[in-house]
Design a protein around this motif. Structure first.
Motif, PDB file in Angstrom:
ATOM      1  N   ALA A 150       0.752  -1.075   0.018  1.00  0.00           N
ATOM      2  CA  ALA A 150       0.112  -0.109   0.018  1.00  0.00           C
ATOM      3  C   ALA A 150       0.798   1.399  -0.156  1.00  0.00           C
ATOM      4  CB  ALA A 150      -0.808   0.009   1.249  1.00  0.00           C
ATOM      5  N   GLY A 151       1.267   1.698  -1.100  1.00  0.00           N
ATOM      6  CA  GLY A 151       2.180   2.706  -1.303  1.00  0.00           C
ATOM      7  C   GLY A 151       3.493   2.226  -0.678  1.00  0.00           C
ATOM      8  N   ALA A 152       4.105   2.938   0.331  1.00  0.00           N
ATOM      9  CA  ALA A 152       5.388   2.343   0.874  1.00  0.00           C
ATOM     10  C   ALA A 152       5.192   1.825   2.239  1.00  0.00           C
ATOM     11  CB  ALA A 152       6.121   3.690   1.076  1.00  0.00           C
ATOM     12  N   LYS A 153       3.927   1.185   2.356  1.00  0.00           N
ATOM     13  CA  LYS A 153       3.687   0.608   3.631  1.00  0.00           C
ATOM     14  C   LYS A 153       3.026  -0.748   3.399  1.00  0.00           C
ATOM     15  CE  LYS A 153       2.525   5.002   6.106  1.00  0.00           C
ATOM     16  NZ  LYS A 153       3.571   4.777   7.037  1.00  0.00           N
ATOM     17  N   CYS A 154       3.138  -1.597   4.668  1.00  0.00           N
ATOM     18  CA  CYS A 154       2.568  -2.777   4.666  1.00  0.00           C
ATOM     19  C   CYS A 154       1.037  -2.562   5.015  1.00  0.00           C
ATOM     20  CB  CYS A 154       2.867  -3.679   5.899  1.00  0.00           C
ATOM     21  SG  CYS A 154       1.958  -4.930   6.167  1.00  0.00           S
ATOM     22  N   PRO A 155      -0.081  -3.119   3.938  1.00  0.00           N
ATOM     23  CA  PRO A 155      -1.397  -2.950   3.909  1.00  0.00           C
ATOM     24  C   PRO A 155      -2.053  -3.621   5.145  1.00  0.00           C
ATOM     25  CG  PRO A 155      -0.878  -4.703   2.605  1.00  0.00           C
ATOM     26  CD  PRO A 155       0.552  -4.244   2.831  1.00  0.00           C
ATOM     27  N   GLN A 156      -1.220  -4.323   5.849  1.00  0.00           N
ATOM     28  CA  GLN A 156      -1.802  -4.984   7.005  1.00  0.00           C
ATOM     29  C   GLN A 156      -1.561  -4.205   8.395  1.00  0.00           C
ATOM     30  OE1 GLN A 156      -2.422  -9.383   7.124  1.00  0.00           O
ATOM     31  NE2 GLN A 156      -0.709  -9.306   8.648  1.00  0.00           N
ATOM     32  N   CYS A 157      -0.142  -4.256   8.624  1.00  0.00           N
ATOM     33  CA  CYS A 157       0.320  -3.390   9.920  1.00  0.00           C
ATOM     34  C   CYS A 157       0.630  -2.053   9.640  1.00  0.00           C
ATOM     35  CB  CYS A 157       1.161  -4.380  10.548  1.00  0.00           C
ATOM     36  SG  CYS A 157       2.866  -4.093   9.736  1.00  0.00           S
ATOM     37  N   LYS A 158       0.764  -1.500   8.590  1.00  0.00           N
ATOM     38  CA  LYS A 158       1.083  -0.156   8.066  1.00  0.00           C
ATOM     39  C   LYS A 158       2.685   0.304   8.444  1.00  0.00           C
ATOM     40  CE  LYS A 158      -3.247   0.395   7.558  1.00  0.00           C
ATOM     41  NZ  LYS A 158      -3.859   0.043   6.185  1.00  0.00           N
ATOM     42  N   ARG A 159       3.515  -0.816   8.618  1.00  0.00           N
ATOM     43  CA  ARG A 159       4.827  -0.579   8.856  1.00  0.00           C
ATOM     44  C   ARG A 159       5.396   0.060   7.478  1.00  0.00           C
ATOM     45  NH1 ARG A 159      10.024  -2.199   7.935  1.00  0.00           N
ATOM     46  NH2 ARG A 159      11.238  -2.634   9.865  1.00  0.00           N
ATOM     47  N   SER A 160       6.263   0.880   7.461  1.00  0.00           N
ATOM     48  CA  SER A 160       6.932   1.439   6.381  1.00  0.00           C
ATOM     49  C   SER A 160       7.944   0.390   5.962  1.00  0.00           C
ATOM     50  CB  SER A 160       7.548   2.979   6.889  1.00  0.00           C
ATOM     51  OG  SER A 160       6.574   3.837   6.821  1.00  0.00           O
ATOM     52  N   ILE A 161       7.810   0.378   4.589  1.00  0.00           N
ATOM     53  CA  ILE A 161       8.855  -0.458   3.999  1.00  0.00           C
ATOM     54  C   ILE A 161       9.848   0.347   3.290  1.00  0.00           C
ATOM     55  CG2 ILE A 161       9.265  -2.366   2.399  1.00  0.00           C
ATOM     56  CD1 ILE A 161       7.448  -3.244   5.028  1.00  0.00           C
ATOM     57  N   PRO A 162      10.958   0.391   3.482  1.00  0.00           N
ATOM     58  CA  PRO A 162      11.973   1.360   2.868  1.00  0.00           C
ATOM     59  C   PRO A 162      12.405   1.067   1.386  1.00  0.00           C
ATOM     60  CG  PRO A 162      13.354  -0.457   4.118  1.00  0.00           C
ATOM     61  CD  PRO A 162      11.703  -0.428   4.333  1.00  0.00           C
ATOM     62  N   GLY A 163      12.468   1.944   0.478  1.00  0.00           N
ATOM     63  CA  GLY A 163      12.490   1.852  -0.995  1.00  0.00           C
ATOM     64  C   GLY A 163      12.165   3.170  -1.653  1.00  0.00           C
ATOM     65  N   VAL A 164      12.132   2.661  -2.905  1.00  0.00           N
ATOM     66  CA  VAL A 164      11.419   3.789  -3.926  1.00  0.00           C
ATOM     67  C   VAL A 164      10.420   2.890  -4.673  1.00  0.00           C
ATOM     68  CG1 VAL A 164      12.063   5.050  -6.022  1.00  0.00           C
ATOM     69  CG2 VAL A 164      13.872   4.497  -4.490  1.00  0.00           C
ATOM     70  N   TRP A 165       9.120   3.524  -4.115  1.00  0.00           N
ATOM     71  CA  TRP A 165       7.843   2.719  -4.562  1.00  0.00           C
ATOM     72  C   TRP A 165       7.001   3.471  -5.524  1.00  0.00           C
ATOM     73  CZ3 TRP A 165       8.869  -2.144  -2.992  1.00  0.00           C
ATOM     74  CH2 TRP A 165       9.769  -2.203  -1.906  1.00  0.00           C
ATOM     75  N   SER A 166       7.520   4.648  -5.718  1.00  0.00           N
ATOM     76  CA  SER A 166       6.311   5.597  -6.786  1.00  0.00           C
ATOM     77  C   SER A 166       7.278   6.612  -7.327  1.00  0.00           C
ATOM     78  CB  SER A 166       5.272   6.127  -6.040  1.00  0.00           C
ATOM     79  OG  SER A 166       5.885   7.085  -4.907  1.00  0.00           O
TER      80      SER A 166
END
Lengths: 324, 379
Positions: B363-379
């Motif tokens: 979900a964008g730069a986050k986990c859709p379940q727990c909303k944790r930020s996932i680092p990277g270049v997502w968009s």
């Protein structure tokens, strides 16, 4: 029948000084090596940019070959070293352009001796890394016709690398496949990293990736190229065009660092030829007040490594100079 | 699939690229036309950006840590830079020997625009000599020995745009040796809305690295091993400068990922993998993706077997146990180690097989379940 002489037999022959015994051996036999012996013949440079007189060039090459083998003539020396069935590759060093490359007249004189041996023109191939370098050095590039062929490797290398000691390289197919015998036909010059660029450093032009092997004064890499079966098994002779030599600033041609050495050197011991070049370069450097190659931190270390490999005599004090 | 661009496509791209500018060249350089095959004797020479002049027409290269001191008429260890009369030239600016469109996962980048395509380019040459090089047929050759076409930076950008590719990627051989080309291509790409990545061994001096990093969206570094001995014997390079480069990249804020190729018996011991992962976590943080990839015999290491799967899995477990949040497996298609999993809740975020993204639930730069930020270049 071809009688392949073993290393032990060779050592015995050399010990007895019977340099000519392998005469008449077949295509792939190795002639005895006169360890540590360097034949020298005078050939003063012409005035100005004059090219060497072809007759004088022929006389000098012949005399150097005779002196390095102890045989009566250059023709006899060539007969001892090469078979009529050989395909002879003559590796030139033309990096220095017209100012500091082997003279075509000298290469022509050597090729004439090979033809007298019965080797046809199309199996005498003078070459360097690229046709362009040959042209710049004054050679007439040709893949057919003429008294000998002359062309560049021009990227015609083996498809797979092979290893010798520290090097892993694709060799020119001229060396791996085409030629049965090799001659390193170099010059006498200082080299910024290797110390000496004579007959051995010239062999870097046989591999596709010499740029990888310039660390540590090119040691052990130069020795490893020489020790590769393609080279060790085929290199019969080293000739150094010392009409003009360079004592500093190599490998590029430096007009202020050349001097008229006026000698042609030949040896069946590739290390001895370079050890001699080291000696004369250091002598000229001393004369000019320059530090020795050792003091300049670029002694040709690869010579002692090659000596350790058993490939010849690489210590300047241990070579024998024979004037022809 | 990685389509290679044909001559016709290149020509079309070049024609479409009306903004293609001819590069300034030295007096003795040839004048190749865009898209032309470059003859060995016509390599365009362009003054190098990172070197200093020394007495007696010598130069010192200041691009990679090798710091080659090069005499007149000689080249550096990379084989693509030449001293001509005391001026140092790169012979590979615009001299592309390989151009492909690849999935970004092939680099591999697993945290950069999943599923995106990258126009990937390379010139001949490399500043090290890995005995296990997969691309030795270009990296271990000099530019005149590799068939190449003249594709200046603006042309590469135009080709990418014409093909709807959002990323440029300098890769395959070693971008450090064509760093000016990387810099100028990234700048040309930026002008037309493209982003650039680099896939490198990280064997580069600090100054040129810092100058180009701001132009990049991401950099992947091959950390070949965690011992100087390996670097000396198998790579002909040094470990320390690579670690330094990783720290510089980290400090710059540019996204980066690390790849370690595990070679049986040479760099795959439990101790070495543990030491490497600890260093990464301590110095670069636990969020940097670490790709552990499987060796296949090639070039000068054809005597070794492929890395056993057990070795791969052991290394993967070590990396995770040491606290790296994003440890991946490479060259093991279908292995769960190819997927991206949320370190917070364990949800599978991106499912992959090889270079293909099968499912992306981010979900964008986050986990859709727990909303944790996932680092990277997502968009």
């Amino acid at each position: 029948m071809v009688h392949a002489i073993s290393r032990r037999e060779l050592a015995g022959l050399v010990g007895l000084g019977l340099a000519g015994l392998a005469r008449g051996a077949g295509t792939t036999s190795r002639p005895p090596q006169s360890r540590g012996r360097v034949g020298l013949a005078p050939l003063p440079p012409g005035a100005g940019a004059a090219r060497p007189d072809p007759v004088a060039a022929e006389r000098a090459v012949s005399a150097a070959l005779a002196a390095c083998t102890g045989l009566a003539s250059g023709r006899a020396a060539v007969e001892a070293m090469f078979a009529a069935e050989d395909t002879v590759g003559i590796k030139l060093n033309c990096l220095g352009g017209r100012g500091l490359s082997p003279h075509p007249e000298l290469v022509g004189a050597f090729a004439a001796l090979l033809r007298q041996r019965g080797i046809p023109s199309h199996r005498i191939i003078a070459f360097d890394r690229s046709s362009r370098e040959l042209t710049r050095a004054g050679f007439n590039v040709r893949r057919d016709g003429g008294d000998w062929l002359c062309y560049g490797i021009d990227n015609d290398y083996d498809r797979e690398p092979s290893t010798s000691g520290e090097i892993g390289s694709c060799f020119a197919r001229l060396v791996s496949t085409t030629c049965t015998a090799l001659v390193s036909f170099g010059i006498v010059k200082d080299h910024d990293l290797a110390g000496v660029s004579g007959g051995l450093k010239n062999l870097y032009g046989l591999i596709h990736n010499p740029n990888k092997y310039h660390d540590n004064n090119c040691d052990p890499y130069v020795a490893d190229v020489l020790n590769h079966p393609y080279v060790r098994g085929k290199l019969r002779l080293t000739v150094l065009d010392g009409v003009t030599a360079q004592c500093h600033g190599g490998p590029a041609y430096r007009p202020d660092a050349v001097w008229p050495l006026g000698l042609i050197a030949a040896s069946t011991d590739p290390l001895a030829a370079d050890a001699w070049a080291w000696k004369v370069i250091d002598a000229e450097r001393r004369r000019r007040g320059l530090p020795s190659l050792e003091e300049a931190k670029r002694p040709p270390r690869f010579l002692s490594t090659a000596e350790r490999y058993g490939l010849g005599v690489g210590t300047p004090g241990a070579i024998t100079e024979v004037r022809g | 699939m990685s389509p290679t661009l044909t001559r016709r496509e290149l020509a079309a791209a070049a024609c479409a690229g009306a903004a293609v500018a001819l590069l300034p060249r030295s007096a003795d350089a040839a004048s190749p036309q865009v898209g032309d095959r470059i003859a060995a004797e016509d390599l365009p020479a362009r003054e190098a950006s990172w070197y200093r002049k020394l007495p007696e027409s010598r130069v010192e290269c200041q691009l990679c840590p090798r710091g080659c001191q090069v005499a007149d008429a000689e080249r550096g260890g990379c084989g693509v830079r030449e001293n001509r009369g005391g001026t140092y030239y790169t012979l590979v600016h615009g001299v592309a020997c390989t151009v492909h469109i690849d999935p970004i996962e092939k680099k591999p980048f697993f945290h950069v625009l999943p599923g995106a395509q990258a126009l990937s380019y390379a010139t001949a040459g490399c500043n090290v000599e890995c005995k296990f090089c997969q691309n030795w047929e270009i990296s271990q050759f000099r530019p005149e020995q590799a068939e190449a076409r003249y594709l200046p930076p603006e042309t590469l950008a135009q080709i990418a745009r014409n093909n709807g590719v959002p990323l440029l990627s300098a890769t395959y051989s070693e971008p450090v040796v064509f760093w000016e080309y990387v810099r100028d291509t990234a700048a040309a790409g930026r002008k037309v809305g493209l982003r650039s990545t680099v896939v490198s061994n990280g064997y580069i001096q600090e100054k040129p690295l810092k100058e180009v990093l701001p132009l990049l969206v991401a950099m992947k570094v091959d950390l070949k091993a965690f011992s100087e001995r390996f670097y000396k014997d198998v790579v002909r390079g040094e470990l320390k400068p690579v670690l330094k480069a990783l720290e510089v990249i980290k400090a710059s804020g540019t996204w980066f990922e690390i790849v370690v190729l595990l070679i049986p018996g040479l760099n795959d011991s439990e101790e070495e993998v543990r030491a490497l992962t600890r260093w990464v976590k301590t110095n670069l943080g636990s969020e940097v993706p670490l790709h552990l990839t499987r060796f296949h015999p090639t070039y000068r290491l054809t005597n070794l077997p492929p890395t056993p799967l057990e070795t791969m899995e052991r290394a993967w477990q070590i990396a995770k146990a040491e606290g790296l949040a994003f440890a991946y497996m490479g060259n093991v298609p279908g292995h769960p180690g190819e997927n991206t999993t949320c370190p917070g809740c364990g949800k599978k975020l991106i499912r992959r097989i090889g270079f293909e993204v099968l499912e992306n639930t981010m979900a964008g730069a986050k986990c859709p379940q727990c909303k944790r930020s996932i680092p990277g270049v997502w968009s």
